[in-house]
Structure formats: C-alpha cells, structure tokens
Scaffold this active site. Structure first.
Site, mmCIF file in Angstrom:
data_model
loop_
_atom_site.group_PDB
_atom_site.id
_atom_site.type_symbol
_atom_site.label_atom_id
_atom_site.label_comp_id
_atom_site.label_asym_id
_atom_site.label_seq_id
_atom_site.Cartn_x
_atom_site.Cartn_y
_atom_site.Cartn_z
ATOM 1 N N HIS A 7 -4.508 -3.480 6.557
ATOM 2 C CA HIS A 7 -4.356 -3.727 5.111
ATOM 3 C C HIS A 7 -5.742 -4.121 4.586
ATOM 4 O O HIS A 7 -6.047 -5.287 4.351
ATOM 5 C CB HIS A 7 -3.338 -4.831 4.850
ATOM 6 C CG HIS A 7 -3.227 -5.200 3.406
ATOM 7 N ND1 HIS A 7 -2.831 -4.297 2.444
ATOM 8 C CD2 HIS A 7 -3.480 -6.354 2.743
ATOM 9 C CE1 HIS A 7 -2.848 -4.882 1.258
ATOM 10 N NE2 HIS A 7 -3.239 -6.131 1.409
ATOM 11 N N ASP A 23 0.835 -1.203 0.000
ATOM 12 C CA ASP A 23 0.000 0.000 0.000
ATOM 13 C C ASP A 23 0.875 1.259 0.000
ATOM 14 O O ASP A 23 0.576 2.248 -0.678
ATOM 15 C CB ASP A 23 -0.916 -0.009 1.225
ATOM 16 C CG ASP A 23 -1.672 -1.319 1.341
ATOM 17 O OD1 ASP A 23 -2.436 -1.632 0.423
ATOM 18 O OD2 ASP A 23 -1.480 -2.027 2.340
#
Length: 361
Positions: A217, A189
């Site tokens: 996440h 990410d």
C-alpha cells in the site's frame, strides 16, 4: 504462548452476501450475540467516519449486534469521549455497548475484530527509519495486548501506514493469532481502481469487477486490470477490450490509483477518511460474509510464495473469501510488464521488512 481466550460471542454464519441487501450476512440464528469490534485511533478522522458505519451494520451485517471498543492516545481522551457521546446520541439499534479508553489492555479485552487505524504519521524532516521505529513501538505494544486479551480467532485489519509492514510487526508479537487472521488494507486502492475504470468507461462501478492490487500500500503498488471485466448488455467484456487504450492502462491509470491519496490530501488538506473507512468495512464484510461467486477482491495477506512473491511478506493479492477464510486466487497469467511491477513492489516490501526488524532491537 498463552491459550487463546474462548468466547461464544462471535458466531456469524459465513455465507454469500444477500443479493437483496448487500450488508446482510444470512444466518439461521434468530438472535445473534454481539461481536466486539476494536477501532484504534478512534478519535481521528478515519475512526470518526468508521465507527458509525460499524454501528449501523455496514461492516458485519444489518442483523449483527456490535460492541465497539475505541482506543486512542491520552491527549485525544476528551475527543474520544465526544465520539462516544455522539454514538449514544445516534441511538444505533445494533450498538449494544461502547468502551472508550486510552488503555490498550482494556481496549483489547475479548475483541473479535480489530481494525488498527492508529499509527504515527511521517512528519516533515523525519527520516524513514524514524517513522518505522515509532510504528514498530506502537504495533509491538498493541500486538502484545491483542495476544493477551483478544478473543479466539480474532480477525485483524491494519489500516495505518506503512500498513503491510505494521501488519508484519503485529504478527511477530501476537504469535497465537494465526497468520491468516492478520491482514492489511489494500481494498481502498482496489476500490479506487474500480472507480477509475467506471469513470473511464462511463459505467456503473457495480458492473466492474476483478481488478487487482498487487503488493504494497504505497506508490509501488500495481493496480492491474488485465483480468478485470465489465458487465454489459452483451455480456461480460474484458476491461482492456473496452478501454482500447493500452498506453493509459499502463501509465495514467496506474499512476492515478497510486497517487490518489496524495491528490486527496492536496484537495482536502487532509488525508482520505471517508473512503478509507468505507473500504475497511468492505474488507471485513467480504472476509466474514464471503465474496460473491466469480468475484475476487484485493487484501494484504501473508505470502505463501504464490506468484513468486517471497514468502513471509504481507503482500496484496487477489483473494476470494468463504466461511470466514480468504484464499489467494491461483493460476492467473502474469505477462512481462506485470511481472516487473510485482517484483518491484515486493523489493520495496523486503526492504521495509528489513528496516522494521532492525528497529526491533
């Protein structure tokens, strides 16, 4: 609690990354002992992309020999053997051995680094608790094997979703592995956020630094560029100052990073593999070799209560790494917008934790 198995095979001298070759950990040792690296789910898409990167030195350095331990489930045994054959055929100079097995105990023997890619994906019609229950079972078994057989001070990275909570379960069942040695992957990410800013400003991605992924996440994660900077000919400039578009930074940018995995599935008809493998290498390399001065990265780590995040969650923070240890960056200002985002993702992780623990019984 068992005494941790002592081995002399993991002797990487931690240091800043070489500016000449970014995948080299400088060391005074002329010849290094091999590091044993476990990859679970090794016959899958991410594993297939990851193992050659490790064998080529992208994870631990161009001077660090490795022995790969590859684990997968019995139905994937033939495919796993095919991956082993390809590793042999590639003739990687740093690769000093390959263990390919469906036996979790054998896979975990003496490993110094464990990259937990294998997990049970959510399938159509499955309830959240069903998926959690399957993964709790998998991570309980793998954690127990690491607890018994891994080398002392083994570093663990959980990739399989729900990554934060899988890491928490692993910690529960491997009590002699220090909590600081169990992490989850939010570097993917983080790298996605760097890529989006790079494209928006038409600059090299290497000139962008200090974005932050806070929290889970999942789609509640908070990609934060409040403290991020770009190196320009006129010196370092803040990302918000250069973008000059607060509405995009607080909406389109965040949602693009949050939903990037889904967008890739739509485009490829398969989930992210190459980028996940590359970011797993980045995560371990920075953890072992250190982050450059003035730069932080995002890692899912065990919360100590920093930034009013509940202690006891595996939560993504900005961290710096030195001498093989991570440290949460302290003292960053958190505005009201960011505070709400940090709290929202923490709430989701608290709910996930409760669900996972309900499955333990």
């Amino acid at each position: 609690m068992r005494p941790r198995q002592q081995t002399s095979s993991y002797n990487i001298e931690s240091s800043r990354l070489s500016s000449e070759y970014p995948y080299t950990c400088k060391s005074s040792a002329m010849a290094k002992d091999p590091v044993r690296v476990l990859v679970t789910g090794a016959a899958g898409q991410i594993g297939y992309a990851l193992v050659p990167m490790i064998a080529r030195g992208i994870m631990l350095g161009s001077d660090q020999p490795v022995i790969l331990h590859m684990l997968d489930i019995p139905p994937a045994a033939e495919a796993l053997n095919g991956v082993k054959m390809e590793l042999v055929d590639a003739a990687f100079p740093l690769l000093k051995g390959v263990v390919a097995t469906t036996d979790v105990e054998e896979a975990c023997k003496g490993v110094n680094v464990a990259v937990m890619v294998g997990g049970f994906p959510r399938k159509e019609g499955m309830e959240r608790k069903d998926v959690m229950s399957k993964n709790v079972s998998i991570y309980k078994s793998q954690a127990s094997a690491l607890e018994k057989h891994a080398a002392a001070n083994c570093k663990v990275l959980v990739v399989a979703n729900p990554a934060n909570t899988n890491a928490l379960i692993l910690k529960e069942y491997a009590p002699s592995i220090p909590a600081k040695n169990i992490t989850c992957l939010t570097r993917l990410d983080h790298n996605r956020a760097l890529g989006q800013i790079s494209e928006k400003l038409n600059v090299q991605v290497s000139d962008v630094k200090n974005v932050i992924i806070w929290g889970n996440h999942s789609s509640t994660q908070y990609p934060d560029v409040t403290h991020a900077t770009v190196t320009t000919p006129a010196g370092e400039k803040s990302v918000p100052e250069l973008v000059k578009d607060d509405e995009w930074l607080k909406s389109g940018f965040i949602s693009t990073v949050q939903q990037r995995g889904a967008a890739i599935i739509k485009a490829r008809k398969l989930s992210s593999a190459l980028s996940a493998a590359s970011s797993a290498c980045d995560h371990i390399r920075d953890w072992v070799c250190g982050t450059p001065e003035g730069t932080w990265v995002s890692m899912g780590v065990y919360s100590d209560g920093s930034y009013n995040v509940p202690a006891g969650l595996i939560y993504s923070f900005p961290v710096t790494c030195r001498n093989g240890e991570w440290t949460i960056v302290q003292g960053l200002s958190i505005d009201e917008f960011s505070r709400k985002k940090l709290d929202l993702t923490a709430e989701e992780l608290t709910e996930e934790k409760a669900l996972a623990y309900s499955c333990l019984s």
